[in-house]
Design an enzyme around this catalytic site. Structure first.
Site, mmCIF file in Angstrom:
data_model
loop_
_atom_site.group_PDB
_atom_site.id
_atom_site.type_symbol
_atom_site.label_atom_id
_atom_site.label_comp_id
_atom_site.label_asym_id
_atom_site.label_seq_id
_atom_site.Cartn_x
_atom_site.Cartn_y
_atom_site.Cartn_z
ATOM 1 C CG HIS A 17 -26.635 39.464 -47.477
ATOM 2 N ND1 HIS A 17 -27.478 38.387 -47.634
ATOM 3 C CD2 HIS A 17 -27.426 40.555 -47.393
ATOM 4 C CE1 HIS A 17 -28.730 38.830 -47.662
ATOM 5 N NE2 HIS A 17 -28.722 40.129 -47.515
ATOM 6 C CG ASP A 23 -27.964 48.074 -45.426
ATOM 7 O OD1 ASP A 23 -28.038 46.841 -45.287
ATOM 8 O OD2 ASP A 23 -28.955 48.817 -45.473
HETATM 9 C C1 SDX Z 1 -29.510 43.590 -44.577
HETATM 10 O O1 SDX Z 1 -31.372 39.019 -44.762
HETATM 11 C C2 SDX Z 1 -31.467 39.959 -45.625
HETATM 12 O O2 SDX Z 1 -31.839 39.756 -46.752
HETATM 13 C C3 SDX Z 1 -31.102 41.345 -45.105
HETATM 14 C C4 SDX Z 1 -31.139 42.467 -46.118
HETATM 15 C C5 SDX Z 1 -32.517 42.719 -46.633
HETATM 16 O O3 SDX Z 1 -32.634 43.280 -47.729
HETATM 17 O O4 SDX Z 1 -33.493 42.419 -45.896
HETATM 18 O O5 SDX Z 1 -30.280 42.171 -47.199
HETATM 19 C C6 SDX Z 1 -30.678 43.785 -45.480
HETATM 20 O O6 SDX Z 1 -29.717 43.386 -43.416
HETATM 21 C C7 SDX Z 1 -28.115 43.547 -45.160
HETATM 22 C C8 SDX Z 1 -27.028 43.215 -44.083
HETATM 23 C C9 SDX Z 1 -26.745 44.518 -43.314
HETATM 24 N N1 SDX Z 1 -25.888 44.220 -42.140
HETATM 25 C C10 SDX Z 1 -24.629 44.678 -42.075
HETATM 26 O O7 SDX Z 1 -24.031 45.234 -42.999
HETATM 27 C C11 SDX Z 1 -23.980 44.463 -40.713
HETATM 28 C C12 SDX Z 1 -22.596 43.835 -40.912
HETATM 29 N N2 SDX Z 1 -22.788 42.471 -41.438
HETATM 30 C C13 SDX Z 1 -22.725 41.400 -40.442
HETATM 31 O O8 SDX Z 1 -23.372 41.707 -39.241
HETATM 32 C C14 SDX Z 1 -23.110 40.045 -41.062
HETATM 33 O O9 SDX Z 1 -22.435 39.943 -42.242
HETATM 34 C C15 SDX Z 1 -24.565 39.714 -41.309
HETATM 35 C C16 SDX Z 1 -25.386 39.852 -40.090
HETATM 36 C C17 SDX Z 1 -25.120 40.572 -42.396
HETATM 37 C C18 SDX Z 1 -24.607 38.255 -41.767
HETATM 38 O O10 SDX Z 1 -24.152 37.495 -40.746
HETATM 39 P P1 SDX Z 1 -24.176 35.879 -40.816
HETATM 40 O O11 SDX Z 1 -24.642 35.374 -42.117
HETATM 41 O O12 SDX Z 1 -24.893 35.401 -39.607
HETATM 42 O O13 SDX Z 1 -22.683 35.548 -40.823
HETATM 43 P P2 SDX Z 1 -21.834 35.377 -39.527
HETATM 44 O O14 SDX Z 1 -22.191 36.468 -38.558
HETATM 45 O O15 SDX Z 1 -21.933 33.964 -39.081
HETATM 46 O O16 SDX Z 1 -20.354 35.698 -40.069
HETATM 47 C C19 SDX Z 1 -19.647 34.695 -40.792
HETATM 48 C C20 SDX Z 1 -18.198 35.056 -40.564
HETATM 49 C C21 SDX Z 1 -17.877 35.268 -39.085
HETATM 50 O O17 SDX Z 1 -16.532 34.912 -38.888
HETATM 51 P P3 SDX Z 1 -16.221 33.399 -38.284
HETATM 52 O O18 SDX Z 1 -17.017 33.296 -36.976
HETATM 53 O O19 SDX Z 1 -16.752 32.442 -39.349
HETATM 54 O O20 SDX Z 1 -14.741 33.391 -38.090
HETATM 55 O O21 SDX Z 1 -17.905 36.302 -41.204
HETATM 56 C C22 SDX Z 1 -17.553 37.270 -40.218
HETATM 57 C C23 SDX Z 1 -17.998 36.753 -38.877
HETATM 58 O O22 SDX Z 1 -17.153 37.219 -37.827
HETATM 59 N N3 SDX Z 1 -18.243 38.493 -40.593
HETATM 60 C C24 SDX Z 1 -17.725 39.712 -40.564
HETATM 61 C C25 SDX Z 1 -18.746 40.567 -41.033
HETATM 62 N N4 SDX Z 1 -19.819 39.848 -41.306
HETATM 63 C C26 SDX Z 1 -19.528 38.564 -41.026
HETATM 64 N N5 SDX Z 1 -16.510 40.172 -40.193
HETATM 65 C C27 SDX Z 1 -16.313 41.509 -40.301
HETATM 66 N N6 SDX Z 1 -17.233 42.393 -40.733
HETATM 67 C C28 SDX Z 1 -18.453 41.946 -41.122
HETATM 68 N N7 SDX Z 1 -19.356 42.806 -41.577
#
Ligand code: SDX
Length: 431
Positions: free
Chosen positions: A308, A366
């Site tokens: 998140h 989720d």
């Molecule tokens: C919702 O914003 C809100 O409040 C949203 C929400 C709401 O109520 O409105 O809470 C609802 O959208 C919840 C989130 C649902 N999405 C998912 O479950 C999809 C999977 N999650 C990822 O796509 C991700 O975690 C996000 C999009 C939720 C957050 O991404 P960020 O904050 O932009 O973080 P990032 O993509 O920069 O990741 C940071 C690191 C990265 O690695 P590095 O580049 O630092 O090496 O963490 C890794 C990412 O590769 N990473 C993951 C991951 N999420 C982040 N690696 C594996 N699996 C994951 N799910």
């Protein structure tokens, strides 16, 4: 806005610029950069808005480190336990918990707006039966501005109030009818003697051929899912609604924009993507392969339902949702559901793995909502529409707050331009 109590100093090319700072009632202080470009001729740069406050608000506060979510100051776990969705809607819309009389009046106003204009049925019939229900919701909600002309003038507080009630009241009917249309069953009309969650379940699962009695445990779980998804600060879809609204567009068009944004798998589409991922994993013994893929920088695969932008601790909504998942699956006698077994083992492994702990990738809301909705009989394509039904009150509350703000301006970000500088046109024979 609070009084500025201190300033930040920025030195650019030897010149010092002083910027006012504001202190919140909770969360980080902010640096007011509204005059930065005029004073210093520079922009700030923050794609994804990881360090940028787009507005001030009094509605919802999240502390990502503490795993805290407050709606008008009330913790989400207390609201999930002691309140119910329409009372939380009142709280988000008007700022305080209602008295019994206020709640009765509010629930009556919502109940009496749950029907759609009869002619709107024809919008549904224009879609293919296999259309994704989110595509239908974007279309039908946007089309509401063609039907409810008496609540599109955003400068009229009364019309804003009517549009708010209409949106909250009609979203369950729109979502349920999108589902019925996709399975070729007749639309089921809302009933005024049912509560919000029970009405939605009945519109989804009742058929004219027999009576349908809502199981109170399922309607409680449904209401809790609605409560847990109601609002969440300036998430992507709420920011979309605010930006669309800043141009003065009517509320129905702005909510349609929010629905479109929520659809993405990185946002509200994650519950559908999470269930599909769990089914793709299939067996507990396949989990390690997917954990390795999630860590592989060259593999776009991510563990849907984990991570998140704000929560760097457990998503407080996931905790409550996990409890509901156990209750619903026990009620339905499917606590041995294979998908749930894979989910629970995936959660255990991910939470013990250094990669996920170091990156603070905990299960989010989720992760469990999809499991409950699947157990309740919804197809995965209905998971995000249900999220949209719930989040409508958050979008509307944030919209009302912004429209009523005298500081409101049209949102118009700038950019870091890296393209070609000025050059003359080249005739085709010279290229
Ligand atoms: C919702 O914003 C809100 O409040 C949203 C929400 C709401 O109520 O409105 O809470 C609802 O959208 C919840 C989130 C649902 N999405 C998912 O479950 C999809 C999977 N999650 C990822 O796509 C991700 O975690 C996000 C999009 C939720 C957050 O991404 P960020 O904050 O932009 O973080 P990032 O993509 O920069 O990741 C940071 C690191 C990265 O690695 P590095 O580049 O630092 O090496 O963490 C890794 C990412 O590769 N990473 C993951 C991951 N999420 C982040 N690696 C594996 N699996 C994951 N799910």
């Amino acid at each position: 806005m609070p009084e500025s109590t201190k300033t930040a100093k920025l030195t650019i090319d030897g010149q010092e610029h002083e910027l006012p700072m504001f202190s919140p009632t909770a969360g980080p202080e902010v640096i007011d950069i509204r005059k930065l470009y005029a004073d210093a001729g520079v922009f700030t740069y923050d794609p994804g808005f990881t360090s940028t406050a787009s507005c001030d608000s009094t509605i919802t506060y999240i502390d990502g480190d503490k795993g805290e979510l407050l709606h008008r100051g009330y913790p989400i776990d207390q609201l999930a336990e002691k309140s119910h969705y329409l009372e939380v809607c009142y709280l988000l819309l008007y700022g305080e918990l209602p008295t019994a009389a206020q709640l009765e009046d509010f629930e009556s106003r919502v109940t009496n707006h749950t029907m759609l204009h009869e002619q709107m049925q024809y919008f549904f019939r224009g879609f293919r039966r296999d259309a994704h229900p989110m595509a239908i919701m974007v279309g039908v909600v946007g089309a509401m501005s063609a039907f409810y002309h008496d609540s599109t003038d955003i400068t009229d507080p009364w019309q804003r109030e009517v549009a708010s009630i209409r949106m909250i009241a009609k979203m369950p009917t729109i979502a349920a009818w999108a589902y019925k249309y996709s399975i070729g069953q007749p639309f089921v009309y809302p009933r005024n003697d049912l509560d919000y969650a029970s009405n939605f379940l009945r519109m989804c699962f009742a058929v004219p051929a027999e009576d349908y009695v809502v199981d109170p445990i399922l309607s409680r779980a449904m209401d809790r899912i609605f409560t847990l998804h109601a609002d969440h600060e300036q998430n992507a879809s709420t920011s979309t609604v605010r930006l669309a609204s800043s141009s003065g567009a009517n509320p129905f068009a702005c909510i349609a924009a929010g629905i479109a944004c929520l659809w993405g798998p990185a946002h509200g589409g994650a519950n559908q993507a999470c269930l599909e991922m769990l089914k793709q994993i299939g067996e507990v013994e396949n989990i390690p392969e997917y954990i390795e893929r999630a860590k592989d920088k060259n593999d776009p695969f991510r563990l849907m339902g984990f991570g998140h932008r704000v929560y760097k601790n457990f998503d407080p909504r996931a905790k409550v949702m996990k409890q509901s998942a156990d209750e619903v699956l026990e009620l339905l006698g499917i606590e041995n559901n294979k998908v749930l077994q894979v989910a629970k083992e995936l959660e255990r492994i991910a939470l013990s793995d250094d990669y996920f702990r170091d990156k603070k990738l905990f299960p989010n809301v989720d992760f469990y909502s999809g499991i409950i909705l699947e157990a309740m009989g919804f197809p995965t394509s209905m998971f995000t529409p249900i999220f949209a039904v719930s989040r409508t009150v958050g979008w509307i509350s944030q919209w009302k707050e912004m429209i009523a703000d005298p500081q409101m301006k049209i949102g118009r970000p700038r950019q870091l331009y890296l393209g070609a500088t000025n050059r003359d046109y080249v005739d085709i024979e010279n290229r």
